[in-house]
Scaffold this active site. Structure first.
Site, PDB file in Angstrom:
ATOM      1  N   GLU A   1       0.758  -1.086   0.005  1.00 61.39           N
ATOM      2  CA  GLU A   1       0.074   0.202  -0.226  1.00 61.39           C
ATOM      3  C   GLU A   1       0.945   0.959   0.147  1.00 61.39           C
ATOM      4  O   GLU A   1       1.048   1.162   1.068  1.00 61.39           O
ATOM      5  CB  GLU A   1      -1.145  -0.166   1.381  1.00 61.39           C
ATOM      6  CG  GLU A   1      -1.774   1.646   1.528  1.00 61.39           C
ATOM      7  CD  GLU A   1      -2.864   0.996   2.279  1.00 61.39           C
ATOM      8  OE1 GLU A   1      -2.770   0.550   3.422  1.00 61.39           O
ATOM      9  OE2 GLU A   1      -4.300   2.393   2.657  1.00 61.39           O
TER      10      GLU A   1
ATOM     11  N   LYS B   1      -2.644  -1.963  -3.379  1.00 59.64           N
ATOM     12  CA  LYS B   1      -3.721  -1.028  -2.398  1.00 59.64           C
ATOM     13  C   LYS B   1      -2.793   0.087  -2.640  1.00 59.64           C
ATOM     14  O   LYS B   1      -2.922   0.657  -1.778  1.00 59.64           O
ATOM     15  CB  LYS B   1      -3.319  -1.732  -1.004  1.00 59.64           C
ATOM     16  CG  LYS B   1      -4.874  -0.580   0.019  1.00 59.64           C
ATOM     17  CD  LYS B   1      -5.556  -1.510   1.164  1.00 59.64           C
ATOM     18  CE  LYS B   1      -5.551  -0.693   2.046  1.00 59.64           C
ATOM     19  NZ  LYS B   1      -6.873  -1.123   2.591  1.00 59.64           N
TER      20      LYS B   1
HETATM   21  P1  13P Z   1      -9.231   4.086   3.954  1.00 60.85           P
HETATM   22  O1  13P Z   1      -9.992   3.423   2.930  1.00 60.85           O
HETATM   23  O2  13P Z   1     -10.815   4.690   5.107  1.00 60.85           O
HETATM   24  O3  13P Z   1      -8.431   5.073   3.160  1.00 60.85           O
HETATM   25  O4  13P Z   1      -8.473   3.221   4.650  1.00 60.85           O
HETATM   26  C1  13P Z   1      -7.629   2.442   4.551  1.00 60.85           C
HETATM   27  C2  13P Z   1      -6.979   1.639   4.970  1.00 60.85           C
HETATM   28  O5  13P Z   1      -6.322   0.409   5.179  1.00 60.85           O
HETATM   29  C3  13P Z   1      -5.516   2.605   5.152  1.00 60.85           C
HETATM   30  O6  13P Z   1      -3.909   1.839   5.344  1.00 60.85           O
END
Ligand code: 13P
Length: 341
Positions: A178, A220
């Site tokens: 991510e 992600k």
């Molecule tokens: P949000 O969808 O609230 O951005 O969170 C995603 C997430 O897991 C951040 O690490």
């Protein structure tokens, strides 16, 4: 089963048709903030009750393939005395775990951040595996200002993210990678696209360097949007800009891209995902969700910290999950927001 076979099985479950991932992995400070926005106190019991409510929502397994938890939840039990990861698994939902240890300052930069948690990560993963987690998540952040992200931040963050992914795969655990470009700021959409492309480009270079098996990971990313203070372009324009970056950076070997919501409203996050799944042009990956706020905001609003509201909260979760499942197939219509759960 061998390491790769185990990860292929997890990927197949996580990417099964019409489903996406719930991120319910907020750290102590983050969950405290989210709950307090709804006047709910973040006690251990409230966190257990709430996350167990999410994991045991009847019928949600049709829309949710996996849930990312915070460490604390792996050891907690439902009201029926079943360990929460086990309760998920029984419903056909894969339990996962956030494994990074949050952000710290990156010295030598102008206040930019790096994610920590690599020390002893392999040992921690062995413990999480024993508790039933089959996949993992690690989040990096990049802030957009006129002078950031710096090359140093891009390269160092990419290196750390790739090292995490390689360690997760060495345990047969699927890594969710991510790299989040934050929405804060007054930049335009083109600047967000430029930074997102640079961040993801550096990440995929580092993933290759560390010989991460691209077929056994999930990306992600953020969507490409202008800074929070700027007017929002059309849903289709955001979808197109996001797809353009992803086509440039993400190899077709990556099976699935599961977006974060990053501060979008629930409706925006669903509409953007839907538009991407309807767009013309090549889309060699599954395009799905891994939202936290966009899935959970309405649930927390319905729950209010009162056990008597469990049914209403689960109904709100089911509705949001169903609409995002439709969006994952390009079958969502904004008018569906008016329908009852
Ligand atoms: P949000 O969808 O609230 O951005 O969170 C995603 C997430 O897991 C951040 O690490």
């Amino acid at each position: 089963m061998d390491r790769i076979g185990q990860m292929e099985r997890t990927i197949a479950r996580l990417t099964s048709p019409g489903r996406g991932i719930l991120a319910a992995d907020e750290s102590y400070p983050t969950i405290t903030k989210r709950l307090s926005d709804h006047g709910i106190e973040s006690t251990e019991e409230n966190r257990r009750f709430y996350r167990s409510l999410l994991a045991t929502t009847p019928g949600v397994e049709a829309y949710v393939s996996g849930i990312i938890f915070f460490e604390e939840t792996l050891g907690q039990k439902t009201d029926e005395g079943v360990r929460i990861p086990e309760a998920c698994d029984r419903q056909g939902i894969v339990p996962g775990i956030k494994v990074d240890k949050g952000l710290t300052e990156l010295p030598g930069t102008d206040g930019e951040k790096i994610t920590q948690g690599l020390d002893n990560l392999g040992d921690r993963l062995d413990g999480y595996l024993e508790q039933g987690a089959l996949f993992t998540k690690w989040r990096n952040v990049y802030a957009i200002t006129p002078s950031t992200p710096s090359r140093q931040a891009l390269e160092t963050n990419a290196e750390v993210l790739a090292r995490y992914a390689a360690i997760a795969q060495s345990r047969g655990m699927v890594p969710i990678v991510e790299p989040e470009v934050l929405m804060d700021g007054d930049h335009d959409m083109a600047r967000c696209a430029e930074v997102t492309e640079a961040a993801q480009g550096a990440v995929f270079e580092a993933l290759r360097r560390h010989r991460v098996t691209l077929e056994c990971m999930i990306l992600k990313p953020n969507m490409v949007l202008p800074g929070k203070s700027q007017p929002r372009p059309s849903v289709e324009a955001c979808a197109e800009a996001t797809l353009k970056v992803l086509r440039r950076t993400v190899p077709a070997a990556v099976p699935s891209i599961n977006f974060l919501s990053g501060g979008q409203t629930s409706e925006e996050a669903t509409a953007h995902l839907n538009a991407m799944n309807r767009a013309d042009g090549p889309r060699p990956w599954v395009l799905s969700f891994s939202y936290s706020r966009a899935l959970q905001n309405p649930v927390q609003a319905a729950w209010q910290g009162d056990p008597a509201n469990q049914g209403a909260a689960q109904k709100a979760f089911l509705k949001r999950a169903r609409l995002n499942s439709l969006a994952r197939n390009g079958q969502y219509e904004p008018a569906m927001e008016q329908e009852s759960a």
